[in-house]
Design a protein around this motif. Structure first.
Motif, short mmCIF file in Angstrom:
data_model
loop_
_atom_site.label_atom_id
_atom_site.label_comp_id
_atom_site.label_asym_id
_atom_site.label_seq_id
_atom_site.Cartn_x
_atom_site.Cartn_y
_atom_site.Cartn_z
N GLU A 69 4.46 6.35 6.54
CA GLU A 69 5.01 4.78 7.20
C GLU A 69 5.03 4.03 6.59
O GLU A 69 5.99 3.56 6.46
CB GLU A 69 4.18 4.73 8.17
N THR A 70 3.91 3.86 5.27
CA THR A 70 3.98 2.86 4.37
C THR A 70 4.44 3.39 2.69
O THR A 70 4.19 2.67 2.16
CB THR A 70 2.34 2.54 3.78
N CYS A 71 4.99 4.85 2.82
CA CYS A 71 5.52 5.65 1.42
C CYS A 71 4.70 5.41 0.15
O CYS A 71 4.91 4.88 -1.21
CB CYS A 71 6.61 5.20 1.31
N SER A 72 3.12 5.49 0.34
CA SER A 72 2.04 4.93 -0.60
C SER A 72 1.04 5.82 0.13
O SER A 72 0.63 6.85 0.55
CB SER A 72 1.51 3.69 -0.22
N PHE A 73 0.12 6.64 -1.09
CA PHE A 73 -1.13 6.97 -1.43
C PHE A 73 -2.44 5.95 -0.52
O PHE A 73 -2.34 5.26 -1.63
CB PHE A 73 -1.25 7.73 -2.67
N HIS A 74 -2.49 6.63 -0.07
CA HIS A 74 -4.00 5.69 0.64
C HIS A 74 -5.36 6.34 -0.55
O HIS A 74 -6.13 7.39 -0.09
CB HIS A 74 -4.34 5.89 1.77
N LEU A 75 -5.61 6.32 -1.42
CA LEU A 75 -7.03 6.88 -2.07
C LEU A 75 -8.11 5.41 -2.08
O LEU A 75 -8.08 4.59 -1.92
CB LEU A 75 -6.41 6.68 -3.73
N PRO A 76 -8.79 6.46 -2.69
CA PRO A 76 -10.64 5.88 -2.65
C PRO A 76 -10.27 4.31 -3.24
O PRO A 76 -10.71 3.49 -2.55
CB PRO A 76 -11.43 6.37 -3.00
N MET A 77 -9.54 4.07 -3.82
CA MET A 77 -9.43 2.65 -4.79
C MET A 77 -8.81 2.09 -4.15
O MET A 77 -8.79 1.00 -4.86
CB MET A 77 -8.87 2.93 -6.79
N GLY A 78 -8.00 2.28 -3.42
CA GLY A 78 -6.59 0.84 -2.43
C GLY A 78 -5.72 2.08 -2.38
O GLY A 78 -5.96 3.30 -2.69
N GLU A 79 -4.94 1.61 -1.56
CA GLU A 79 -3.24 1.87 -1.27
C GLU A 79 -2.52 2.07 -2.89
O GLU A 79 -2.17 0.78 -3.61
CB GLU A 79 -2.78 1.12 -0.49
N VAL A 80 -1.79 2.90 -2.68
CA VAL A 80 -1.12 2.70 -4.23
C VAL A 80 0.58 3.30 -3.83
O VAL A 80 0.49 5.00 -2.97
CB VAL A 80 -1.32 3.48 -5.57
N THR A 81 0.93 3.05 -4.76
CA THR A 81 2.67 3.87 -4.84
C THR A 81 3.52 4.42 -5.71
O THR A 81 3.02 3.82 -6.95
CB THR A 81 3.53 3.57 -3.54
#
Length: 242
Positions: free
Chosen positions: A73-85
């Motif tokens: 939905e967001t075209c991003s990676f949800h990682l421990p440090m936050g959302e990145v793409t």
């Protein structure tokens, strides 16, 4: 923080099997750089950076971990440090590909149209083109077949056709690498119908869009394969966890 994040990523592999990767870096390296007679033609398309920027084999553990954290939905990676793409700026900075220019609309073609395209742009006979597409069960050809055509056109000094074959193979091993691991769709040849115009395309956008598509497919829980430009994904992810 970096060590914690890396451990988190790698331990998550246990949640699902590692993905099978379809990376064609070795195929590009085996073909080598274009012969001197077509170097200018290839450089004019602005795709030359792809020849050197390739990883032969991807890190399955790292990539599986990132794919598991990809949100469609967001075209991003949800990682421990936050959302990145992965952004267009990443593509431009890391791969030196243009993100400004025209966009080529690839349309699916019928087998008959694919045969005609192979005849016109690679200078093969209709019989040879028909035999290859029949063996591939559709408007596809084998990457090895394209390599052979490239060598033949170089020997015959048919430089335009040789350049088309070289670039066709290059795209099939990078942006458009698919899960067949051996085949490439003939429609890609259309981008090289006029090599003087090919350099106007925003190839960086093409790379990112298709990477997003492959990540969307691979993120499905039942998926066990990842296609696309593995180099782009691995290089950017290595920067994300630094």
């Amino acid at each position: 923080m970096m060590l914690t994040n890396c451990v988190f990523l790698y331990t998550s592999i246990q949640e699902r099997p590692e993905l099978k990767l379809f990376s064609h870096g070795r195929k590009v390296h085996s073909l080598g750089r274009p012969v001197l007679a077509i170097e200018g033609l290839v450089a004019g398309t602005k795709l030359s950076p792809l020849i050197a920027c390739l990883i032969d084999t991807g890190d399955r553990g790292l990539l599986s971990s990132f794919v598991e954290r990809w949100h469609r939905e967001t075209c991003s990676f949800h990682l421990p440090m936050g959302e990145v793409t992965i952004t267009l700026d990443d593509v431009m900075s890391l791969l030196h590909l243009s993100v400004v220019g025209d966009l080529h609309a690839f349309q699916l073609v019928h087998v008959d149209d694919a045969v005609q395209m192979l005849v016109e742009l690679l200078m093969v006979t209709a019989e040879a083109a028909r035999a290859e597409t029949t063996q591939c069960c559709g408007p596809y050809v084998r990457l090895q077949w394209v390599c052979d055509i490239y060598e033949q056109r170089c020997q015959a000094r048919h430089w335009i056709a040789a350049a088309c074959a070289f670039l066709f193979h290059l795209l099939g091993c990078t942006f458009f690498a698919n899960k067949s691991a051996t085949h490439i769709h003939v429609v890609l040849l259309e981008a090289f119908r006029d090599l003087s115009q090919t350099g106007r395309y925003a190839w960086g956008v093409t790379a990112l869009v298709h990477m997003y598509d492959h990540l969307n497919d691979a993120s499905i829980s039942t998926s066990r394969q990842l296609g696309g430009y593995i180099t782009l994904l691995q290089v950017t992810n290595m920067f994300l966890i630094r």
